[in-house]
Scaffold this motif. Structure first.
Motif, mmCIF file in Angstrom:
data_model
loop_
_atom_site.group_PDB
_atom_site.id
_atom_site.type_symbol
_atom_site.label_atom_id
_atom_site.label_comp_id
_atom_site.label_asym_id
_atom_site.label_seq_id
_atom_site.Cartn_x
_atom_site.Cartn_y
_atom_site.Cartn_z
ATOM 1 N N GLN A 111 0.815 -1.205 0.000
ATOM 2 C CA GLN A 111 0.000 0.000 0.000
ATOM 3 C C GLN A 111 0.855 1.263 0.000
ATOM 4 O OE1 GLN A 111 -3.383 -0.119 -0.466
ATOM 5 N NE2 GLN A 111 -2.771 -2.255 -0.805
ATOM 6 N N ARG A 112 2.049 1.159 0.588
ATOM 7 C CA ARG A 112 2.937 2.323 0.598
ATOM 8 C C ARG A 112 3.516 2.610 -0.784
ATOM 9 N NH1 ARG A 112 4.217 0.433 5.946
ATOM 10 N NH2 ARG A 112 5.913 -0.899 5.194
ATOM 11 N N SER A 115 1.136 5.077 -3.327
ATOM 12 C CA SER A 115 0.902 6.492 -3.067
ATOM 13 C C SER A 115 2.216 7.188 -2.746
ATOM 14 C CB SER A 115 -0.089 6.681 -1.911
ATOM 15 O OG SER A 115 0.482 6.276 -0.689
ATOM 16 N N THR A 117 3.352 11.239 -1.355
ATOM 17 C CA THR A 117 2.884 12.576 -1.010
ATOM 18 C C THR A 117 3.440 13.596 -1.995
ATOM 19 O OG1 THR A 117 4.737 13.103 0.465
ATOM 20 C CG2 THR A 117 2.838 11.947 1.440
ATOM 21 N N ILE A 208 -3.691 8.166 -12.223
ATOM 22 C CA ILE A 208 -3.241 8.973 -11.090
ATOM 23 C C ILE A 208 -4.371 9.878 -10.618
ATOM 24 C CG2 ILE A 208 -2.306 10.763 -12.625
ATOM 25 C CD1 ILE A 208 -0.111 11.243 -10.505
ATOM 26 N N SER A 211 -5.243 12.769 -3.682
ATOM 27 C CA SER A 211 -6.043 12.695 -2.464
ATOM 28 C C SER A 211 -5.864 14.000 -1.697
ATOM 29 C CB SER A 211 -5.591 11.514 -1.595
ATOM 30 O OG SER A 211 -6.182 11.589 -0.313
ATOM 31 N N SER A 214 -4.952 13.400 2.174
ATOM 32 C CA SER A 214 -3.566 13.100 2.554
ATOM 33 C C SER A 214 -2.550 13.911 1.764
ATOM 34 C CB SER A 214 -3.283 11.610 2.352
ATOM 35 O OG SER A 214 -3.508 11.239 0.995
ATOM 36 N N ALA A 216 -1.643 13.523 -1.300
ATOM 37 C CA ALA A 216 -0.766 12.528 -1.919
ATOM 38 C C ALA A 216 -1.316 12.111 -3.271
ATOM 39 C CB ALA A 216 -0.634 11.303 -1.016
ATOM 40 N N PHE A 217 -0.404 11.794 -4.175
ATOM 41 C CA PHE A 217 -0.794 11.224 -5.456
ATOM 42 C C PHE A 217 -1.014 9.725 -5.266
ATOM 43 C CE2 PHE A 217 1.917 14.842 -6.930
ATOM 44 C CZ PHE A 217 0.904 15.557 -7.559
ATOM 45 N N LEU A 218 -2.129 9.235 -5.776
ATOM 46 C CA LEU A 218 -2.446 7.812 -5.696
ATOM 47 C C LEU A 218 -2.218 7.183 -7.060
ATOM 48 C CD1 LEU A 218 -5.763 8.011 -3.630
ATOM 49 C CD2 LEU A 218 -3.405 7.871 -2.797
ATOM 50 N N PRO A 220 -2.730 3.571 -8.223
ATOM 51 C CA PRO A 220 -3.131 2.190 -7.934
ATOM 52 C C PRO A 220 -2.850 1.193 -9.052
ATOM 53 C CG PRO A 220 -5.041 3.501 -8.528
ATOM 54 C CD PRO A 220 -3.884 4.448 -8.473
ATOM 55 N N GLN A 310 7.867 5.928 -8.270
ATOM 56 C CA GLN A 310 7.269 4.694 -7.758
ATOM 57 C C GLN A 310 8.121 3.480 -8.139
ATOM 58 O OE1 GLN A 310 3.592 3.425 -9.717
ATOM 59 N NE2 GLN A 310 2.679 2.991 -7.725
#
Length: 348
Positions: A111-112, A115, A117, A208, A211, A214, A216-218, A220, A310
């Motif tokens: 999960q880390r 995402s 920040t 992308i 959020s 938070s 942060a860019f997500l 997934p 990432q």
């Protein structure tokens, strides 16, 4: 002392050799394989790409050590052989990472990975690419203010890429700030729907999101990244700099406006003629092309920037997983240290 300890001691010498003999494909391949076996996947990938960029390598030669390390009857064949080995090694890195992700995507560690920040991504690029860091700040600010990633740009250099959220705003700005007989003629010919309140679908790039909670860019859709890397392993993840994108769009947009001017100049006077209707249709198509070219979606730039970060972070995590007690080692990193002096086995 086990084999890996010996290899770690040798790494400093080999890395220095790769620096001293920076046009040697054989040294680069050996260096990349050594880094891979020692679980330094990011450095191994960088070394593979450095080697693949060599246009006039000094080797391999027929008498290289070990003998027959590079197969081929002539220099070009041997270079091709070594570069194929580098491509295979790049794919091995991606496969190892994909297997790691498959086993960890539902765990907290996974999960880390999905995402990052805004501050972390900005700090990463601020140290290596100031223009990319500025684009991240600009995109985040624009998204928060406009609740959209996308906009149209004004081509006039005096406006310095002024942004407009819809084509109606762009049209009004252009007509009022950059007076030209072109706009009046164009407005009288094309369907109003082509310049009034047209906005672009904001869901074309779904890899992308931001959020706000938070900050942060997500990201997934990690599997998309692996698929892209496997399709072009030697290219990797690349982002077009915003300044270059804007210059390209302004150049292409100006060329389209030039074509529209030419068609307007040749417009038949008989408005009922077939030639007039065909010319109007061509002008409408050019205008739609103009709107497409001058449209910018920040995600086109931010997504590959975030994906690149990432990818780096994911590669850093793999050794912790591989060396965890009870983990079954994957790929050939554990299988056979002897590949350092032999052929790289194909990715499974």
């Amino acid at each position: 002392m086990d084999k890996k300890q010996l290899l770690r001691r040798a790494l400093t010498t080999v890395s220095q050799a790769a620096e001293n003999f920076d046009h040697s494909l054989m040294v680069a391949l050996f260096h990349a394989k050594l880094l891979f076996v020692l679980d330094n996947f990011d450095a191994a990938e960088r070394e593979c790409r450095r080697a693949l960029r060599m246009e006039t390598p000094n080797d391999p030669n027929w008498d290289d050590i070990p003998p027959m390390a590079a197969l081929g009857a002539d220099s070009d064949s041997r270079v091709s052989y070594v570069k194929k080995q580098l491509h295979v090694l790049l794919k091995q890195i991606i496969v190892v990472a994909a297997l790691y992700w498959s086993s960890m995507k539902n765990a907290p560690q996974g999960q880390r990975v999905v995402s990052v920040t805004v501050d972390t991504l900005h700090a990463h690029y601020d140290g290596i690419d100031k223009s990319a860091a500025k684009t991240i700040s600009d995109a985040t600010r624009f998204l928060k203010n406009q609740e959209s990633w996308s906009f149209w740009i004004c081509l006039n250099s005096r406006c310095d890429g002024k942004k407009f959220s819809d084509t109606s705003s762009l049209w009004q700005h252009t007509c009022s700030k950059h007076r030209d007989e072109l706009w009046g003629k164009l407005q009288s010919l094309i369907d109003p729907e082509y310049w009034e309140n047209t906005s672009q679908d904001d869901h074309s790039l779904v890899g992308i999101t931001l959020s706000h909670q938070s900050d942060a860019f997500l990201l997934p859709r990690v599997q998309d990244m692996f698929e892209s890397l496997l399709l072009s392993p030697s290219v990797g993840i690349q982002a077009e700099p915003f300044a270059e994108m804007r210059q390209r769009k302004c150049r292409e947009g100006s060329e389209i406006l030039g074509s529209i001017r030419e068609k307007l100049r040749m417009l038949p006077k008989d408005t009922l003629s077939t030639e007039f209707q065909e010319c109007c249709s061509g002008i409408e198509k050019l205008w739609l092309k103009f709107l497409e070219v001058t449209f910018v979606d920040y995600r086109e730039i931010i997504l590959p920037l975030a994906r690149s970060y990432q990818w780096i972070e994911l590669k850093k995590r793999i050794p912790f997983y591989l060396n965890h007690p009870g983990t079954r080692r994957i790929g050939f990193a554990d299988a056979n240290i002897d590949i350092i002096c032999g052929k790289v086995p194909a990715a499974q």
